[in-house]
Design a protein around this motif. Structure first.
Motif, PDB file in Angstrom:
ATOM      1  N   GLU A  51       0.851  -1.187   0.000  1.00 49.73           N
ATOM      2  CA  GLU A  51       0.000   0.000   0.000  1.00 49.73           C
ATOM      3  C   GLU A  51       0.884   1.232   0.000  1.00 49.73           C
ATOM      4  O   GLU A  51       1.725   1.401   0.873  1.00 49.73           O
ATOM      5  CB  GLU A  51      -0.905   0.012   1.250  1.00 49.73           C
ATOM      6  CG  GLU A  51      -1.784   1.248   1.296  1.00 49.73           C
ATOM      7  CD  GLU A  51      -2.648   1.334   2.555  1.00 49.73           C
ATOM      8  OE1 GLU A  51      -2.964   0.284   3.160  1.00 49.73           O
ATOM      9  OE2 GLU A  51      -2.983   2.475   2.938  1.00 49.73           O
ATOM     10  N   SER A  77      -2.237  13.736   6.456  1.00 48.94           N
ATOM     11  CA  SER A  77      -2.981  12.564   5.986  1.00 48.94           C
ATOM     12  C   SER A  77      -2.119  11.306   6.058  1.00 48.94           C
ATOM     13  O   SER A  77      -2.622  10.214   6.339  1.00 48.94           O
ATOM     14  CB  SER A  77      -3.529  12.798   4.575  1.00 48.94           C
ATOM     15  OG  SER A  77      -2.477  12.945   3.660  1.00 48.94           O
ATOM     16  N   ILE A  78      -0.808  11.452   5.818  1.00 52.67           N
ATOM     17  CA  ILE A  78       0.090  10.286   5.953  1.00 52.67           C
ATOM     18  C   ILE A  78       0.050   9.781   7.396  1.00 52.67           C
ATOM     19  O   ILE A  78      -0.133   8.595   7.660  1.00 52.67           O
ATOM     20  CB  ILE A  78       1.547  10.661   5.560  1.00 52.67           C
ATOM     21  CG1 ILE A  78       1.657  10.829   4.037  1.00 52.67           C
ATOM     22  CG2 ILE A  78       2.529   9.600   6.045  1.00 52.67           C
ATOM     23  CD1 ILE A  78       3.034  11.265   3.553  1.00 52.67           C
ATOM     24  N   THR A  98      -5.369  -1.974  12.324  1.00 49.00           N
ATOM     25  CA  THR A  98      -5.015  -3.148  11.527  1.00 49.00           C
ATOM     26  C   THR A  98      -4.025  -4.033  12.289  1.00 49.00           C
ATOM     27  O   THR A  98      -4.241  -5.220  12.466  1.00 49.00           O
ATOM     28  CB  THR A  98      -4.399  -2.724  10.177  1.00 49.00           C
ATOM     29  OG1 THR A  98      -5.240  -1.732   9.589  1.00 49.00           O
ATOM     30  CG2 THR A  98      -4.274  -3.911   9.231  1.00 49.00           C
ATOM     31  N   ILE A 127       5.606   4.338   2.756  1.00 52.66           N
ATOM     32  CA  ILE A 127       5.273   5.723   3.080  1.00 52.66           C
ATOM     33  C   ILE A 127       6.286   6.639   2.414  1.00 52.66           C
ATOM     34  O   ILE A 127       7.465   6.662   2.778  1.00 52.66           O
ATOM     35  CB  ILE A 127       5.230   5.922   4.599  1.00 52.66           C
ATOM     36  CG1 ILE A 127       4.081   5.083   5.151  1.00 52.66           C
ATOM     37  CG2 ILE A 127       5.032   7.389   4.960  1.00 52.66           C
ATOM     38  CD1 ILE A 127       4.412   4.351   6.377  1.00 52.66           C
ATOM     39  N   TYR A 159       3.670  -1.516   3.701  1.00 53.83           N
ATOM     40  CA  TYR A 159       3.228  -0.119   3.645  1.00 53.83           C
ATOM     41  C   TYR A 159       4.404   0.751   3.227  1.00 53.83           C
ATOM     42  O   TYR A 159       5.422   0.791   3.919  1.00 53.83           O
ATOM     43  CB  TYR A 159       2.703   0.327   5.008  1.00 53.83           C
ATOM     44  CG  TYR A 159       1.534  -0.516   5.487  1.00 53.83           C
ATOM     45  CD1 TYR A 159       0.253  -0.311   4.978  1.00 53.83           C
ATOM     46  CD2 TYR A 159       1.717  -1.536   6.422  1.00 53.83           C
ATOM     47  CE1 TYR A 159      -0.819  -1.093   5.390  1.00 53.83           C
ATOM     48  CE2 TYR A 159       0.656  -2.321   6.846  1.00 53.83           C
ATOM     49  CZ  TYR A 159      -0.612  -2.095   6.327  1.00 53.83           C
ATOM     50  OH  TYR A 159      -1.661  -2.872   6.734  1.00 53.83           O
ATOM     51  N   ASP A 202      -3.969   4.844  11.904  1.00 53.80           N
ATOM     52  CA  ASP A 202      -5.067   3.913  11.677  1.00 53.80           C
ATOM     53  C   ASP A 202      -4.539   2.475  11.533  1.00 53.80           C
ATOM     54  O   ASP A 202      -5.062   1.538  12.138  1.00 53.80           O
ATOM     55  CB  ASP A 202      -5.824   4.364  10.405  1.00 53.80           C
ATOM     56  CG  ASP A 202      -6.960   3.415  10.064  1.00 53.80           C
ATOM     57  OD1 ASP A 202      -7.647   2.973  11.005  1.00 53.80           O
ATOM     58  OD2 ASP A 202      -7.134   3.117   8.870  1.00 53.80           O
ATOM     59  N   ILE A 203      -3.460   2.323  10.755  1.00 54.71           N
ATOM     60  CA  ILE A 203      -2.878   0.980  10.554  1.00 54.71           C
ATOM     61  C   ILE A 203      -2.321   0.437  11.870  1.00 54.71           C
ATOM     62  O   ILE A 203      -2.578  -0.707  12.248  1.00 54.71           O
ATOM     63  CB  ILE A 203      -1.763   1.029   9.480  1.00 54.71           C
ATOM     64  CG1 ILE A 203      -2.350   1.380   8.116  1.00 54.71           C
ATOM     65  CG2 ILE A 203      -1.024  -0.305   9.398  1.00 54.71           C
ATOM     66  CD1 ILE A 203      -1.314   1.874   7.110  1.00 54.71           C
ATOM     67  N   ILE A 248       1.481   5.047   0.609  1.00 51.79           N
ATOM     68  CA  ILE A 248       0.880   6.119   1.388  1.00 51.79           C
ATOM     69  C   ILE A 248       1.687   7.383   1.120  1.00 51.79           C
ATOM     70  O   ILE A 248       2.879   7.438   1.410  1.00 51.79           O
ATOM     71  CB  ILE A 248       0.910   5.764   2.893  1.00 51.79           C
ATOM     72  CG1 ILE A 248       0.167   4.437   3.118  1.00 51.79           C
ATOM     73  CG2 ILE A 248       0.308   6.884   3.735  1.00 51.79           C
ATOM     74  CD1 ILE A 248       0.383   3.828   4.484  1.00 51.79           C
ATOM     75  N   ARG A 277      -3.215   8.028   8.363  1.00 54.96           N
ATOM     76  CA  ARG A 277      -3.308   6.669   7.824  1.00 54.96           C
ATOM     77  C   ARG A 277      -2.388   5.722   8.610  1.00 54.96           C
ATOM     78  O   ARG A 277      -2.764   4.586   8.923  1.00 54.96           O
ATOM     79  CB  ARG A 277      -2.955   6.681   6.330  1.00 54.96           C
ATOM     80  CG  ARG A 277      -2.979   5.319   5.646  1.00 54.96           C
ATOM     81  CD  ARG A 277      -4.371   4.691   5.591  1.00 54.96           C
ATOM     82  NE  ARG A 277      -4.313   3.300   5.156  1.00 54.96           N
ATOM     83  CZ  ARG A 277      -4.902   2.275   5.776  1.00 54.96           C
ATOM     84  NH1 ARG A 277      -5.636   2.490   6.864  1.00 54.96           N
ATOM     85  NH2 ARG A 277      -4.783   1.057   5.319  1.00 54.96           N
TER      86      ARG A 277
END
Lengths: 255, 321
Positions: A231, A239-240, A251, B304, B302, A246-247, A233, A243
């Motif tokens: 994913e 916003s980074i 998650t 980033i 992920y 949230d993970i 990001i 997110r």
């Protein structure tokens, strides 16, 4: 003591690495060539040994490649304090470590070096073989991944790094070819005096005989495919971070 | 013949050697060549016992007083004799530090190619093609060889020891190598560990690991605060240890520790092969890097893409709330 330091000019970390139209090499025109990281530690180790011995010892920087890519790295080695240089002009893209080692050995042989230092591996091809191959070809004793060296009773003691935090001391008679791990010392910067002086230092230019003996060849360079679903990001910081939180919270449940 | 050489690691078959046996079993099937496993030198008879279940045609023991402890001089001479005598098509080992130390000498002695640090094997008809990472893992290359005998070493986890075929070997034999004390020019002392730190990263559930993207030691507290807010251990890639910013026992990678935490949060690490081999077993990998081409993203769950100097303090602040 006559010490050779094998240095290599490689693309800098920041350089953009793209496959060229041949499909088997990179587009060098967009690349900034710098000294291979572990080679700069190898040079520093050689310079420190010369300074400790404080006799007529000599440090020689040896570099192979085309002039465009290598000249800055060679000059830098001389500016840091190497006494002279050997430039092995090779316009070919040789990728077989044994062929490369033979090309070096041809020109190192007549110099009868007591010590050859090299970085443990190049950050471009990464075979990690050249120093050991040359040692064998020239009948020298060898050691790899040196993290400390000491001169003792006419021999050199090398602290070798092993895996998972283990080490071992090995004592080698001369002549010896030793590959140096990064982090062994603090490589110096060239002084202004060194930079000025480098221009007057002797550089022997020789041509690599075409080897024609590459027993391993690159047939294709490619961008490795990722096996994972990744994913991405990106965007503004808020916003980074939202997110990521949230993970981490929902998650992975690690915070 | 395919010949796999086992390496002793403090009494046991090295994990990389087990993976090399798996590679050998697969190569042997694909090419229709017999598989031989060689237990060489140090602790060889115990290695033979440990390997007795591995499915192979031959299990060979090669012992000699001169190679009861490893030396590059002794191992390269002994293996060269064995390879000359048996003429295997491929000789396989794990890409360990010991292999880097002596296998190139076999290559030079016998004038045969050594393809090192292989990550995958594919086939063009009957000819295997070997993939390797190059340019700090930003690219990979396919390598073809032309030689009757080729030396190969495999990167850790290129093959999985879970795929080991068992069933034992059909033949067991001894190979007598011819060595003399004068063959050994070097003098090796006992292996040792530097003072233990008390920090065991291998059991950490959460790791925040920092790389050269941190730019300066002065910025390190940013990452330390994040680790502390998360209850994570701090670790690093090699350059950070080389600069002296963190102690060596914090280092992850081929020369440091191999870890497999629940979460590996990498901060400003590009993902050189030497680092990745130490952390690619992590359950989840989250990586922050401003270079969208950074190789670490290839193995990240992920990715980033952004400036760690902005993201890390903000994330720390939010976690602390």
């Amino acid at each position: 003591m006559k010490i050779a330091v094998l240095t290599k000019a490689i693309p800098s970390y920041e350089s953009s690495i793209r496959v060229d139209s041949s499909g088997s090499w990179i587009d060098e025109s967009v690349v900034n060539f710098v000294v291979n990281e572990s080679d700069s530690y190898a040079l520093e180790e050689a310079l420190q040994i010369k300074e400790q011995l404080n006799d007529d010892s000599e440090v020689v920087v040896v570099i192979m490649g085309n002039e465009n890519n290598t000249s800055k790295v060679l000059k830098d080695g001389l500016a840091k304090g190497a006494d002279r240089g050997i430039f092995i002009n090779n316009e070919n893209i040789d990728t077989d470590p044994l062929s490369i080692a033979k090309l070096f050995s041809e020109h190192l042989k007549e110099e009868s070096f007591d010590l050859i230092f090299s970085g443990l591996q190049s950050d471009d091809l990464g075979s990690g073989q050249t120093g050991v191959l040359i040692g064998e070809l020239l009948g020298m004793s060898t050691a790899t991944l040196g993290i400390e060296t000491k001169m003792e009773d006419g021999k050199i003691k090398v602290k070798r790094e092993l895996e998972s935090g283990w080490f071992q001391w090995v004592t080698l008679p001369f002549p010896a070819s030793i590959s140096i791990q990064s982090g062994i010392n603090e490589p110096r910067y060239p002084s202004l005096k060194g930079i000025m002086g480098a221009k007057r230092k002797d550089v022997k230019s020789v041509s690599a005989s075409s080897s024609g003996d590459n027993k391993q060849k690159f047939i294709e360079l490619f961008i490795p495919k990722t096996e994972k679903v990744t994913e991405r990001i990106e965007g503004d910081v808020d916003s980074i971070v939202a997110r990521m939180l949230d993970i981490l919270k929902n998650t992975l449940k690690v915070i | 013949m395919i010949l796999v050489v086992l390496e002793n690691q403090r009494g046991n078959i090295h994990a990389f050697s087990q993976e090399a046996v798996v590679a050998g079993q697969q190569l042997s099937e694909k090419l229709g060549l017999d598989l031989s496993i060689l237990c060489l030198g140090e602790n060889a008879s115990s290695l033979r016992d440990q390997a007795s279940d591995y499915k192979a045609k031959n299990l060979i023991l090669a012992q000699h007083d001169i190679i009861n402890t490893y030396s590059a001089d002794g191992y390269s001479k002994a293996l060269s004799q064995i390879v000359s005598e048996l003429s295997p098509k491929y000789v396989l080992m794990g890409h360990s530090y010991m292999v880097r130390d002596f296998l190139p000498r076999v290559s030079a002695k016998l004038d045969i190619p050594f393809v090192s640090d292989i990550i995958a094997v594919e086939y063009d008809g009957d000819s295997p093609i070997f993939s390797r990472q190059v340019f700090n893992a930003k690219l990979a290359t396919k390598v073809k060889t032309t030689s009757d005998t080729v030396l190969l070493s495999f990167q850790s986890a290129a093959f999985s020891s879970d795929d080991m075929q068992i069933g034992g070997s059909e033949n067991q034999s001894d190979f007598s190598v011819n060595l003399e004390a004068s063959d050994i020019k070097s003098d090796s002392e006992a292996e040792f560990q530097e003072s233990a730190s008390g920090v065991d990263l291998t059991t950490a559930e959460l790791i925040v690991s920092v790389g050269r993207g941190i730019e300066s030691q002065d910025n390190l507290p940013l990452v330390e605060s994040l680790a502390s807010a998360m209850g994570a251990e701090i670790a690093s890639s090699r350059p950070v240890v080389d600069m002296g910013w963190l102690p060596p026992y914090r280092q992850i990678g081929s020369s440091g520790q191999a870890v497999s935490p629940k979460l590996y949060l990498s901060v400003g690490i590009s993902g050189a092969i030497q680092h990745v081999v130490g952390m690619k077993g992590s359950k989840t990998i989250m990586a922050i890097n401003k270079d969208e081409d950074a190789p670490i993203f290839e193995i990240a769950d992920y990715a980033i893409i952004g400036d760690l100097m902005e993201i890390v303090p903000k994330l720390t602040e939010e976690i602390q709330k």
